[in-house]
Design a protein around this motif. Structure first.
Motif, short mmCIF file in Angstrom:
data_model
loop_
_atom_site.label_atom_id
_atom_site.label_comp_id
_atom_site.label_asym_id
_atom_site.label_seq_id
_atom_site.Cartn_x
_atom_site.Cartn_y
_atom_site.Cartn_z
N ARG A 1 -11.81 -28.05 -5.84
CA ARG A 1 -11.56 -27.61 -7.22
C ARG A 1 -11.35 -26.11 -7.34
N ILE A 2 -11.32 -25.41 -6.22
CA ILE A 2 -11.14 -23.96 -6.26
C ILE A 2 -9.78 -23.64 -6.90
N THR A 3 -9.76 -22.63 -7.75
CA THR A 3 -8.48 -22.22 -8.36
C THR A 3 -7.66 -21.46 -7.33
N ASN A 4 -6.38 -21.37 -7.57
CA ASN A 4 -5.51 -20.62 -6.67
C ASN A 4 -5.92 -19.15 -6.63
N GLN A 5 -6.30 -18.61 -7.78
CA GLN A 5 -6.73 -17.21 -7.83
C GLN A 5 -7.99 -17.01 -6.97
N GLU A 6 -8.97 -17.90 -7.10
CA GLU A 6 -10.20 -17.79 -6.31
C GLU A 6 -9.89 -17.93 -4.82
N LEU A 7 -9.02 -18.88 -4.49
CA LEU A 7 -8.64 -19.09 -3.10
C LEU A 7 -7.94 -17.86 -2.54
N ASP B 1 -8.21 -14.77 -3.53
CA ASP B 1 -9.20 -13.71 -3.38
C ASP B 1 -10.04 -13.91 -2.11
N LYS B 2 -10.45 -15.14 -1.85
CA LYS B 2 -11.31 -15.41 -0.70
C LYS B 2 -10.61 -15.19 0.63
N ILE B 3 -9.31 -15.49 0.69
CA ILE B 3 -8.62 -15.38 1.98
C ILE B 3 -7.85 -14.09 2.14
N GLY B 4 -7.78 -13.30 1.08
CA GLY B 4 -7.14 -11.99 1.18
C GLY B 4 -5.63 -12.00 1.02
N LEU B 5 -5.13 -12.90 0.19
CA LEU B 5 -3.70 -12.92 -0.13
C LEU B 5 -3.54 -12.79 -1.64
N SER B 6 -2.35 -12.46 -2.08
CA SER B 6 -2.09 -12.49 -3.52
C SER B 6 -1.81 -13.95 -3.90
N PRO B 7 -1.94 -14.28 -5.19
CA PRO B 7 -1.84 -15.68 -5.62
C PRO B 7 -0.52 -16.38 -5.27
N SER B 8 0.62 -15.71 -5.41
CA SER B 8 1.92 -16.38 -5.15
C SER B 8 2.07 -16.84 -3.70
N PRO B 9 1.85 -15.96 -2.71
CA PRO B 9 1.96 -16.44 -1.32
C PRO B 9 0.90 -17.48 -0.98
N CYS B 10 -0.27 -17.35 -1.59
CA CYS B 10 -1.33 -18.33 -1.34
C CYS B 10 -0.89 -19.71 -1.83
N LEU B 11 -0.35 -19.77 -3.04
CA LEU B 11 0.12 -21.04 -3.59
C LEU B 11 1.26 -21.62 -2.76
N ARG B 12 2.18 -20.76 -2.30
CA ARG B 12 3.27 -21.24 -1.44
C ARG B 12 2.73 -21.87 -0.16
N ARG B 13 1.72 -21.25 0.42
CA ARG B 13 1.13 -21.79 1.65
C ARG B 13 0.45 -23.14 1.39
N VAL B 14 -0.30 -23.23 0.28
CA VAL B 14 -0.96 -24.50 -0.05
C VAL B 14 0.08 -25.59 -0.23
N ARG B 15 1.14 -25.30 -0.97
CA ARG B 15 2.20 -26.29 -1.19
C ARG B 15 2.88 -26.69 0.11
N ALA B 16 3.08 -25.74 1.01
CA ALA B 16 3.69 -26.05 2.31
C ALA B 16 2.76 -26.95 3.13
N LEU B 17 1.46 -26.70 3.06
CA LEU B 17 0.49 -27.55 3.78
C LEU B 17 0.46 -28.96 3.17
N GLU B 18 0.63 -29.05 1.86
CA GLU B 18 0.70 -30.36 1.21
C GLU B 18 1.98 -31.09 1.60
N GLU B 19 3.11 -30.41 1.54
CA GLU B 19 4.40 -31.02 1.85
C GLU B 19 4.50 -31.46 3.29
N SER B 20 3.82 -30.75 4.19
CA SER B 20 3.85 -31.12 5.61
C SER B 20 2.92 -32.30 5.91
N GLY B 21 2.10 -32.68 4.94
CA GLY B 21 1.17 -33.79 5.14
C GLY B 21 -0.17 -33.38 5.71
N ILE B 22 -0.36 -32.12 5.98
CA ILE B 22 -1.65 -31.66 6.51
C ILE B 22 -2.73 -31.82 5.44
N ILE B 23 -2.42 -31.44 4.21
CA ILE B 23 -3.33 -31.71 3.09
C ILE B 23 -2.88 -33.03 2.49
#
Length: 161
Positions: free
Chosen positions: A18-24, A26-48
């Protein structure tokens, strides 16, 4: 394939889906846009695969957990497909594994309210299934370790090789 940001994303969302993209971010040291792109790429690849909520079985009256080792009469794709189709319809079956190295062919993890329910389930749903020749039960006394998180410590080591 994976870098430290991907690994950190996977670690963080396994701990808190349930972590928000902003919180995520902040925790990993990226800005929100690249973080969201990475999460979506991990989802699209089937890893998530999913974002789920874990429930407390005992609080819902599911106080008996068992493993059932199932032996089948024939080892054919059709027989296995039929068995898997049927057990997938039973919400009591929370895991089903085709196994080797045992006298059984399948191991089911089931959760039910009590022993009476278990007996009904076993005798009326599992043992009558076509191809089932044996069912051996093991009951869980306690579960000192239960994790949903997958180990990720090998990802960066694999990348360096």
């Amino acid at each position: 394939m994976f870098d430290r940001y991907d690994r950190r994303i996977l670690e963080e969302i396994q701990n808190n889906a349930r972590i928000t993209n902003q919180e995520l971010a902040d925790k990993i040291g990226l800005s929100p846009s690249p973080c969201l792109r990475r999460v979506r790429a991990l989802e699209e690849s089937g890893i998530i695969r999913d974002h789920v909520t874990r429930l407390e079985p005992a609080a819902l009256g599911l106080k008996l957990m068992a493993f059932i080792h199932i032996s089948m009469d024939r080892h054919t794709p059709e027989r296995f497909a039929n068995f898997e189709k049927h057990v997938n319809e039973y919400p009591e079956v929370v895991e089903c594994h085709l196994i080797t190295g045992q006298s059984a062919d399948y191991m089911l993890k089931v959760m039910v309210p009590d022993m009476d329910y278990y007996q009904e389930f076993l005798l009326n749903k599992i043992t009558p299934l076509e191809g089932v020749t044996g069912a051996h039960s093991s009951f869980i006394l306690r579960s000192p370790i239960t994790r949903t998180q997958l180990p990720l410590n090998h990802l960066e080591k694999t990348k360096k090789k």
